[in-house]
Design a protein around this motif. Structure first.
Motif, PDB file in Angstrom:
ATOM      1  N   LEU A  84       0.835  -1.068   0.015  1.00 14.95           N
ATOM      2  CA  LEU A  84       0.086   0.124  -0.044  1.00 14.95           C
ATOM      3  C   LEU A  84       0.718   1.308  -0.041  1.00 14.95           C
ATOM      4  CD1 LEU A  84      -2.944  -1.151   2.420  1.00 14.95           C
ATOM      5  CD2 LEU A  84      -3.051  -0.407   0.088  1.00 14.95           C
ATOM      6  N   VAL A  87       1.156   2.536  -3.565  1.00 16.04           N
ATOM      7  CA  VAL A  87       0.066   2.748  -4.240  1.00 16.04           C
ATOM      8  C   VAL A  87      -0.380   4.149  -4.101  1.00 16.04           C
ATOM      9  CG1 VAL A  87      -2.464   2.020  -4.416  1.00 16.04           C
ATOM     10  CG2 VAL A  87      -0.753   0.170  -4.027  1.00 16.04           C
ATOM     11  N   GLU A  88      -1.138   4.714  -4.983  1.00 11.56           N
ATOM     12  CA  GLU A  88      -1.719   6.176  -4.654  1.00 11.56           C
ATOM     13  C   GLU A  88      -3.131   5.861  -4.081  1.00 11.56           C
ATOM     14  OE1 GLU A  88      -2.253   9.733  -4.233  1.00 11.56           O
ATOM     15  OE2 GLU A  88      -0.694   9.183  -5.585  1.00 11.56           O
ATOM     16  N   ARG A  89      -2.943   6.069  -2.730  1.00 16.22           N
ATOM     17  CA  ARG A  89      -4.197   5.428  -1.838  1.00 16.22           C
ATOM     18  C   ARG A  89      -5.222   6.637  -1.958  1.00 16.22           C
ATOM     19  NH1 ARG A  89      -1.813   3.233   3.583  1.00 16.22           N
ATOM     20  NH2 ARG A  89      -3.858   2.442   3.967  1.00 16.22           N
ATOM     21  N   SER A  90      -5.063   7.776  -2.112  1.00 18.42           N
ATOM     22  CA  SER A  90      -6.054   8.837  -2.510  1.00 18.42           C
ATOM     23  C   SER A  90      -7.000   8.215  -3.489  1.00 18.42           C
ATOM     24  CB  SER A  90      -5.354   9.996  -2.901  1.00 18.42           C
ATOM     25  OG  SER A  90      -4.926  10.064  -4.100  1.00 18.42           O
ATOM     26  N   LEU A  92      -8.087   5.167  -3.789  1.00 11.98           N
ATOM     27  CA  LEU A  92      -8.999   4.262  -3.326  1.00 11.98           C
ATOM     28  C   LEU A  92     -10.162   4.382  -2.573  1.00 11.98           C
ATOM     29  CD1 LEU A  92      -5.858   1.942  -2.414  1.00 11.98           C
ATOM     30  CD2 LEU A  92      -7.520   1.521  -4.208  1.00 11.98           C
ATOM     31  N   TRP A 110     -12.123  -2.726  -3.370  1.00 11.26           N
ATOM     32  CA  TRP A 110     -11.821  -1.259  -3.410  1.00 11.26           C
ATOM     33  C   TRP A 110     -12.251  -1.024  -4.888  1.00 11.26           C
ATOM     34  CZ3 TRP A 110     -10.060   1.032   0.650  1.00 11.26           C
ATOM     35  CH2 TRP A 110      -9.577   0.281   1.685  1.00 11.26           C
ATOM     36  N   SER A 125      -7.998  -6.522  -0.785  1.00  7.87           N
ATOM     37  CA  SER A 125      -6.862  -6.738  -0.005  1.00  7.87           C
ATOM     38  C   SER A 125      -7.451  -7.774   1.161  1.00  7.87           C
ATOM     39  CB  SER A 125      -6.624  -5.253   0.595  1.00  7.87           C
ATOM     40  OG  SER A 125      -7.664  -4.804   1.400  1.00  7.87           O
ATOM     41  N   GLU A 138      -0.785  -5.460   4.443  1.00  4.36           N
ATOM     42  CA  GLU A 138      -0.430  -4.260   3.919  1.00  4.36           C
ATOM     43  C   GLU A 138      -0.204  -4.266   2.509  1.00  4.36           C
ATOM     44  OE1 GLU A 138      -0.727  -1.510   5.817  1.00  4.36           O
ATOM     45  OE2 GLU A 138      -1.343  -2.989   7.783  1.00  4.36           O
ATOM     46  N   ILE A 140      -2.471  -4.708  -1.675  1.00  4.25           N
ATOM     47  CA  ILE A 140      -3.452  -4.678  -2.342  1.00  4.25           C
ATOM     48  C   ILE A 140      -3.145  -5.160  -3.837  1.00  4.25           C
ATOM     49  CG2 ILE A 140      -3.037  -2.373  -3.418  1.00  4.25           C
ATOM     50  CD1 ILE A 140      -6.067  -2.058  -2.696  1.00  4.25           C
TER      51      ILE A 140
END
Length: 185
Positions: A84, A87-90, A92, A110, A125, A138, A140
């Motif tokens: 994670l 990864v560009e978590r914003s 998700l 997700w 995940s 941790e 995805i």
């Protein structure tokens, strides 16, 4: 887990005939430099992927890492789990529902959201993985059907079917779980 849960899990894990010890007669014969997915083990193995893994959505980079885990299971192309942190978590958003894997545990799904654009249930995940799958806590994974994904310099193809999330790279031979007639594999 309760004794009943453990018994259900044991029955689910025992149902598979093919376990990577031998190839079925219908398996493709790998050429030099290729690997048969029928040689992958069951129970599956987690292997650290050293090649760069890249996920792009319509020109937008979603993830890039050299620290992915490849989940390798008999009859399946590997599923790549990306940390994670890479990864560009914003982008998700939690999606509804879930599923359960007898090897990894309960899955959470997700969506990817970028302004008005949305891909539903395109990733999953295992925030509380089963024993043996702890490194996935941790991480995805992404379905490659509507994304541009590469491993090393190779563009991947999505595993057939709508449920499995493996990525087919040129060094793999099948046939692959998810193709028509593969339910009993």
């Amino acid at each position: 887990m309760t004794d009943k849960d453990l018994d259900t899990l044991a029955r689910a894990r025992a149902q598979w005939r093919w376990r990577g010890a031998d190839r079925p007669p219908f398996a493709d014969i790998p050429s030099q430099g290729q690997t048969s997915v029928w040689d992958f083990p069951r129970p599956p193995e987690l292997v650290r992927e050293v090649r760069e893994v890249l996920v792009v959505w319509g020109g937008l980079e979603i993830a890039r890492t050299r620290a992915a885990w490849a989940f390798r299971e008999t009859a399946h192309p590997p599923t790549f789990y990306l940390p994670l942190a890479d990864v560009e978590r914003s982008l998700l958003r939690p999606a509804g529902g879930g599923s359960f894997c007898e090897w990894k545990g309960p899955a959470q799904y997700w969506d990817l959201v970028d302004g008005a654009r949305r891909l539903e249930r395109v990733a999953w995940s295992y925030p509380q993985p089963l024993e043996g799958a702890e490194p996935l806590a941790e991480c995805i994974a992404f379905y490659a059907h509507e994304l541009s994904c590469t491993v090393g310099a190779a563009k991947v193809l999505a595993q057939p079917g709508g449920f499995y999330g493996g990525w087919i790279t040129p060094e793999l031979t099948g046939p692959f779980k998810g193709e028509p007639g593969s339910n009993g594999w």
